[in-house]
Motif scaffolding. Structure first.
Motif, PDB file in Angstrom:
ATOM      1  N   ALA A  57     -29.610  -6.169 -40.604  1.00 40.14           N
ATOM      2  CA  ALA A  57     -30.561  -5.919 -41.684  1.00 40.14           C
ATOM      3  C   ALA A  57     -30.080  -6.560 -42.992  1.00 40.14           C
ATOM      4  CB  ALA A  57     -30.753  -4.419 -41.867  1.00 40.14           C
ATOM      5  N   SER A  58     -28.767  -6.557 -43.216  1.00 38.08           N
ATOM      6  CA  SER A  58     -28.223  -7.206 -44.419  1.00 38.08           C
ATOM      7  C   SER A  58     -28.575  -8.681 -44.449  1.00 38.08           C
ATOM      8  CB  SER A  58     -26.699  -7.037 -44.467  1.00 38.08           C
ATOM      9  OG  SER A  58     -26.329  -5.698 -44.643  1.00 38.08           O
ATOM     10  N   LEU A  59     -28.496  -9.321 -43.309  1.00 36.46           N
ATOM     11  CA  LEU A  59     -28.827 -10.739 -43.222  1.00 36.46           C
ATOM     12  C   LEU A  59     -30.293 -10.970 -43.570  1.00 36.46           C
ATOM     13  CD1 LEU A  59     -27.903 -13.595 -42.472  1.00 36.46           C
ATOM     14  CD2 LEU A  59     -28.458 -13.075 -40.095  1.00 36.46           C
ATOM     15  N   VAL A  60     -31.165 -10.115 -43.074  1.00 41.22           N
ATOM     16  CA  VAL A  60     -32.599 -10.252 -43.345  1.00 41.22           C
ATOM     17  C   VAL A  60     -32.892 -10.015 -44.827  1.00 41.22           C
ATOM     18  CG1 VAL A  60     -34.878  -9.272 -42.861  1.00 41.22           C
ATOM     19  CG2 VAL A  60     -33.249  -9.629 -40.992  1.00 41.22           C
ATOM     20  N   HIS A  61     -32.218  -9.032 -45.420  1.00 43.61           N
ATOM     21  CA  HIS A  61     -32.468  -8.700 -46.827  1.00 43.61           C
ATOM     22  C   HIS A  61     -31.786  -9.668 -47.792  1.00 43.61           C
ATOM     23  CE1 HIS A  61     -34.637  -4.933 -46.397  1.00 43.61           C
ATOM     24  NE2 HIS A  61     -33.727  -4.454 -45.563  1.00 43.61           N
ATOM     25  N   GLY A  62     -30.800 -10.427 -47.325  1.00 36.98           N
ATOM     26  CA  GLY A  62     -30.078 -11.332 -48.209  1.00 36.98           C
ATOM     27  C   GLY A  62     -28.905 -10.693 -48.923  1.00 36.98           C
ATOM     28  N   LEU A  63     -28.334  -9.637 -48.334  1.00 35.53           N
ATOM     29  CA  LEU A  63     -27.162  -8.983 -48.913  1.00 35.53           C
ATOM     30  C   LEU A  63     -25.884  -9.716 -48.502  1.00 35.53           C
ATOM     31  CD1 LEU A  63     -28.106  -5.236 -48.277  1.00 35.53           C
ATOM     32  CD2 LEU A  63     -28.081  -6.434 -50.477  1.00 35.53           C
ATOM     33  N   PRO A  64     -24.801  -9.547 -49.271  1.00 39.18           N
ATOM     34  CA  PRO A  64     -23.526 -10.163 -48.880  1.00 39.18           C
ATOM     35  C   PRO A  64     -23.062  -9.641 -47.524  1.00 39.18           C
ATOM     36  CG  PRO A  64     -23.420  -9.328 -51.135  1.00 39.18           C
ATOM     37  CD  PRO A  64     -24.695  -8.811 -50.554  1.00 39.18           C
ATOM     38  N   LEU A  65     -22.480 -10.510 -46.723  1.00 42.58           N
ATOM     39  CA  LEU A  65     -21.962 -10.131 -45.414  1.00 42.58           C
ATOM     40  C   LEU A  65     -20.441 -10.158 -45.481  1.00 42.58           C
ATOM     41  CD1 LEU A  65     -24.319 -12.224 -43.093  1.00 42.58           C
ATOM     42  CD2 LEU A  65     -24.530  -9.810 -43.725  1.00 42.58           C
ATOM     43  N   TRP A  66     -19.845  -8.990 -45.693  1.00 43.72           N
ATOM     44  CA  TRP A  66     -18.397  -8.906 -45.801  1.00 43.72           C
ATOM     45  C   TRP A  66     -17.780  -8.640 -44.443  1.00 43.72           C
ATOM     46  CZ3 TRP A  66     -16.541 -10.702 -50.078  1.00 43.72           C
ATOM     47  CH2 TRP A  66     -17.201 -10.524 -51.294  1.00 43.72           C
ATOM     48  N   PHE A  67     -16.911  -9.528 -44.002  1.00 46.06           N
ATOM     49  CA  PHE A  67     -16.118  -9.320 -42.781  1.00 46.06           C
ATOM     50  C   PHE A  67     -17.016  -8.993 -41.580  1.00 46.06           C
ATOM     51  CE2 PHE A  67     -14.170  -7.109 -46.517  1.00 46.06           C
ATOM     52  CZ  PHE A  67     -13.367  -8.160 -46.918  1.00 46.06           C
TER      53      PHE A  67
END
Length: 285
Positions: free
Chosen positions: A42-52
C-alpha cells in the motif's frame, strides 16, 4: 519469472517497484473477500517512503478472520483489532494513506517514522486522521511525536531523517525550503536554513544527479550548476554544510558535524523519551 501460483512474466521490469506492482496484479485473483493490500504494498501505491522494504513479497491484511503467515509470494497479516479503512487506487483495494502510514511507522525508529509522517502531509493526508491512527498500540508514543513534528515542506525522506537527528540531539531547527535571490535574480531553494547563523544545510542525494536531470543534461552539468548556485549563495554571506545518505544512517556523525557548527548552543525540543530510542518499538503485550 514466477510472480504467483500459476502466474509468470516473461519480461520482468528492471525496476523493483514496477516489478512489485506486477506481483500485486498477480495476487489479486487469489485474494478473498475482506483482504486488502497493506503496509509495503500500500505504501508503494500511495507514494510513501519504503524503508528497508522487502519487495519480493506482496503485503495483504485479512479482515474476515484467518491466520497471518508467509508464502513464497504473500506476507499476510491476521485480522487487526481495529479494522482498517480502505480505498481504491489504480485498481488496487488498499488501506488508506493514514492507516498505511501508521502501520509502517509502528515498525520504524524515529527518523524514518518522521519521514513517513512528513510524506503523508506532503501528499495531502490529514494530520488529525494520522494522529487518530497512531493513538494506541505498538509505538504509539514515538509515532505521535513524529506526527506532531511532521512538516510537509520536507521534500525527501533523508531530509526528514536529518531533521529527526536535529531534534534528538538538541540542534536548533532550521527553516525548510528557503528561496535565495541576488542582484541577478532567483538563485535557488535550499533544504535547510539557519538565518541567525548564516548557515545552509543541503542533503546531497543521488536523485538530483540522475533521476531529476533535465533532458540531455549529464551529472557533470548538474554538479557544475550546483557549484555555481552555492557560490552565489555564499557570496551573500552564507556558508554550507553538506551531507549524504551515509551520514544520516550513522546519525552520530551528522549530529557531531552539526553540533560543531553551533558550538555550545543547544535547544531542548521537548521530545518524548520514546522518540530518543534508536531501537525499533517493542511489541506491546
Amino acid at each position: 519469472m514466477k510472480l504467483h501460483r500459476s502466474v509468470f512474466i516473461t519480461n520482468p521490469p528492471d525496476d523493483e517497484r514496477a516489478l512489485h506492482v506486477e506481483r500485486m496484479h498477480a495476487a489479486v485473483p487469489s485474494l478473498g473477500p475482506g483482504s486488502y493490500f497493506c503496509r509495503t504494498s500500500a505504501s508503494l501505491v500511495h507514494g510513501l517512503p519504503l524503508w528497508f522494504a522487502n519487495l519480493d513479497l506482496v503485503h495483504v491484511v485479512r479482515t474476515q478472520g484467518g491466520h497471518g503467515g508467509l508464502s513464497p509470494w504473500i506476507h499476510a497479516y491476521t485480522t487487526p483489532k481495529t479494522l482498517p479503512a480502505t480505498t481504491l487506487i489504480d485498481g488496487f483495494r488498499v488501506t488508506t494513506l493514514e492507516r498505511t502510514a501508521a502501520d509502517v511507522m509502528r515498525t520504524l525508529t524515529f527518523g524514518p517514522t518522521l519521514a513517513v509522517a512528513d510524506a503523508v502531509l506532503r501528499i495531502g493526508g490529514s494530520r488529525s486522521a494520522l494522529l487518530k491512527e497512531v493513538e494506541k498500540g505498538r509505538g504509539c508514543r514515538h509515532c505521535t511525536e513524529a506526527v506532531l513534528r511532521a512538516d510537509p515542506l520536507s521534500e525527501s525522506p533523508y531530509e526528514s531523517w536529518a531533521r529527526a537527528i536535529m531534534l534528538q540531539n538538541q540542534i536548533p531547527l532550521p527553516k525548510l525550503q528557503v528561496e535565495f535571490f541576488d542582484h541577478v535574480g532567483f538563485i535557488g531553494r535550499v533544504d535547510f536554513h539557519w538565518p541567525r547563523h548564516r548557515l545552509i544545510g543541503e542533503y546531497d542525494g543521488e536523485t538530483k544527479y540522475n533521476e531529476l536531470l533535465p533532458l540531455g543534461a549529464t551529472r557533470a552539468d548538474a554538479e557544475a550548476a550546483a557549484a555555481l548556485r552555492q557560490g552565489r549563495i555564499e557570496a551573500l554571506g552564507n556558508r554550507f554544510i553538506r551531507f549524504g545518505k551515509e551520514e544520516v544512517h550513522d546519525s552520530f556523525i551528522l549530529a557531531g558535524r552539526l553540533a560543531d557548527e553551533f558550538g555550545d548552543l543547544r535547544v531542548d525540543h521537548g521530545l518524548r523519551p520514546e522518540a530518543m530510542d534508536y531501537r525499533r518499538p517493542r511489541r506491546r503485550r
